[in-house]
Design a protein around this motif. Sequence first.
Motif, short mmCIF file in Angstrom:
data_model
loop_
_atom_site.label_atom_id
_atom_site.label_comp_id
_atom_site.label_asym_id
_atom_site.label_seq_id
_atom_site.Cartn_x
_atom_site.Cartn_y
_atom_site.Cartn_z
N MET A 1 -2.81 14.19 4.55
CA MET A 1 -1.80 14.83 3.94
C MET A 1 -0.97 13.54 2.98
N GLN A 2 -0.75 13.76 1.77
CA GLN A 2 -0.07 12.87 0.93
C GLN A 2 1.34 12.56 1.52
N ARG A 3 1.53 11.22 1.66
CA ARG A 3 2.67 10.71 2.04
C ARG A 3 3.66 10.62 0.84
N SER A 4 5.14 10.62 1.26
CA SER A 4 6.10 10.64 0.15
C SER A 4 6.50 9.12 -0.03
N CYS A 5 6.95 8.97 -1.03
CA CYS A 5 7.82 7.44 -0.86
C CYS A 5 8.95 7.54 -0.38
N ASP A 6 9.28 6.44 0.43
CA ASP A 6 10.30 6.30 1.55
C ASP A 6 11.54 5.86 0.83
N ILE A 7 11.35 5.43 -0.45
CA ILE A 7 12.60 5.01 -1.19
C ILE A 7 12.97 6.28 -2.21
N CYS A 8 12.02 6.56 -3.14
CA CYS A 8 12.30 7.63 -3.95
C CYS A 8 11.98 9.08 -3.57
N GLY A 9 11.01 9.19 -2.70
CA GLY A 9 10.55 10.46 -2.44
C GLY A 9 9.70 11.10 -3.01
N GLY A 10 9.07 10.27 -3.97
CA GLY A 10 7.75 10.75 -4.97
C GLY A 10 6.56 10.52 -4.25
N ALA A 11 5.50 10.67 -4.95
CA ALA A 11 4.17 10.28 -4.35
C ALA A 11 3.66 9.04 -3.88
N ALA A 12 3.58 8.60 -2.64
CA ALA A 12 3.20 7.21 -2.33
C ALA A 12 1.91 6.92 -2.56
N GLU A 13 1.94 5.44 -2.92
CA GLU A 13 0.57 4.82 -3.43
C GLU A 13 0.23 3.69 -2.48
N ARG A 14 1.25 3.30 -1.76
CA ARG A 14 0.77 1.90 -1.22
C ARG A 14 1.60 2.29 0.37
N ILE A 15 1.10 1.82 1.52
CA ILE A 15 1.47 1.73 2.92
C ILE A 15 1.44 0.49 3.35
N GLU A 16 2.67 0.20 3.82
CA GLU A 16 2.94 -1.07 4.49
C GLU A 16 3.20 -0.93 6.07
N ARG A 17 2.57 -1.66 6.82
CA ARG A 17 2.73 -1.71 8.25
C ARG A 17 3.51 -2.93 8.65
N ILE A 18 4.54 -2.57 9.52
CA ILE A 18 5.22 -3.93 9.90
C ILE A 18 5.67 -3.40 11.44
N VAL A 19 6.07 -4.74 12.35
CA VAL A 19 6.48 -4.47 13.74
C VAL A 19 7.97 -4.53 13.73
N GLU A 20 8.48 -3.34 14.26
CA GLU A 20 9.97 -3.65 14.60
C GLU A 20 10.02 -2.98 16.07
N ASN A 21 11.05 -4.11 16.69
CA ASN A 21 11.25 -3.79 18.26
C ASN A 21 10.18 -3.71 18.90
N GLY A 22 8.86 -4.32 18.59
CA GLY A 22 7.84 -4.36 19.38
C GLY A 22 6.93 -3.12 19.16
N LYS A 23 7.27 -2.42 18.06
CA LYS A 23 6.51 -1.13 17.69
C LYS A 23 6.08 -1.15 16.34
N ALA A 24 4.67 -0.71 16.13
CA ALA A 24 4.28 -0.74 14.79
C ALA A 24 4.76 0.27 14.12
N VAL A 25 5.35 0.17 12.99
CA VAL A 25 6.03 1.41 11.95
C VAL A 25 5.40 1.01 10.41
N GLU A 26 5.16 2.31 9.93
CA GLU A 26 4.40 2.29 8.51
C GLU A 26 5.64 2.84 7.74
N TYR A 27 5.68 2.28 6.46
CA TYR A 27 6.43 2.67 5.45
C TYR A 27 5.68 2.94 4.13
N ALA A 28 6.11 3.92 3.21
CA ALA A 28 5.09 4.20 2.29
C ALA A 28 5.91 4.13 0.79
N TYR A 29 5.26 3.65 -0.14
CA TYR A 29 5.94 3.41 -1.11
C TYR A 29 5.24 3.86 -2.58
#
Length: 462
Positions: A1-29
């Motif tokens: 399923m196509q992710r939407s950009c977490d900033i503008c809400g449009g179609a995401a083309e890039r995924i970034e995985r980071i660790v926050e509070n000991g948990k892996a979190v994904e953001y899409a842009y």
Amino acid sequence: MQRSCDICGGAAERIERIVENGKAVEYAYCEACYSRAVKGGVLPHEEAKRRLARRGRECPVCGYTAEQFEKTMLFGCPDCYRTMRAFASDAIMRTQGSENIFIQRVPFKKAQGKTKDGFKTADECSADDLVRDNVVSSRLRFARNVNGLEFPHMLRNKDVRALALLKGAEIAAKGVFEAGVHTMASLSDMQKKVLLERHFISLPLANNNQNGAVIIEKGNRPQMSIMVFEEDHIREQCVVDGHALNTAYKRLKSYDAQLAKQFELAYDRQFGYLTACPTNVGTGMRASEMLFLPALRRTGAINDALKTIKEAYGLAVRGYFGEGSEFAYDMYQISNSRTFGMSETDTIKQIEQAVIKLCYCERVALERLVSEDNSAMFNDIGRSYGVLTNAYTLTSQELMKLVVDVKLGVILGILPIKSTGVLNRIIEECSSSLEISNKDIGVAERDKIRAQIVRRILAEDK
């Protein structure tokens, strides 16, 4: 399923995985938002977190916020409605109301001829009789905006996109009317005053010297005017004489169809046409008629009559110069207060029926004036007519006061003037255009010329 950009809400083309509070979190842009954040020295995921927390209350396209709207009652761009949909929907309901307004039909008896003294009562008048002398003009306006462009209040400086908008609006006039283009920066204060008096421009447009412009139909009696960069990108207007909203509607729809060929207009399937202020969302149409109601005021019944019209039909009542202006010279403007949830044709029917009802009330009030001891009223009318036809000088204020009395005399049929339209023409020709054509003369000389114009028009009417 196509992710939407977490900033503008449009179609995401890039995924970034980071660790926050000991948990892996994904953001899409999308690439544009990711690049914009990096170039601005902001961590993309921090911008994403901020936007996610503000989603539905901040437009990612223009940056306008719900808090700003609450202060100004204006949105920043057409995308505000799409990206803050729930908030925008609530704003529309708050400003326009969600109750249903039912169109009421007003029954009238068929005209049975004049009374023995030559004066028709309200029940003897047809609908045409009622509106003939009391409806001065009909005005229709469409508010339209273009996708991808901030609303005018967001652009503080001169913007080249305003020139493209003006050019497209001018091209749309081809085949509909002959256009004359005027930028606000090129007009003098006196020229703007004339256009304001003729209702071709509004005060907000007159004050927009950076990007404001107007396109006015050429000719002796222009009906069409297109305001560019007023509160909305484009406001199309048509003003015609008398009780004739449908005539104005046909002309305006022709231009509106041509405008839609020039631009991608901001339209939403749920909301309709998108406007800077949610009070105009939906059809974007304001329909109004200017009424002359001297008898209702003289009998003290005007407030009750206007209250009844507002409550029964859900309409707005404004002064001579529209919203926020005072009532003057027995002139009242009746217009729709809702543009959402009603069709254009139903709105026009609603206004027409309310106006006929109000004119019926005016005729009833006039019957009362006629039936009472009216020697003082007839004396005032006769004196005003005498001054109007014989005055050597006339100030603009004096002229308007005289015209009110003389109009009433015409309606009563006691003066040798064919119709109230003659008096409307006098007002028009004696407006500030007199001052433009005679820049080098003083006030006293202008008052002489004003009186000459009045005598000429009345002589031509005989």
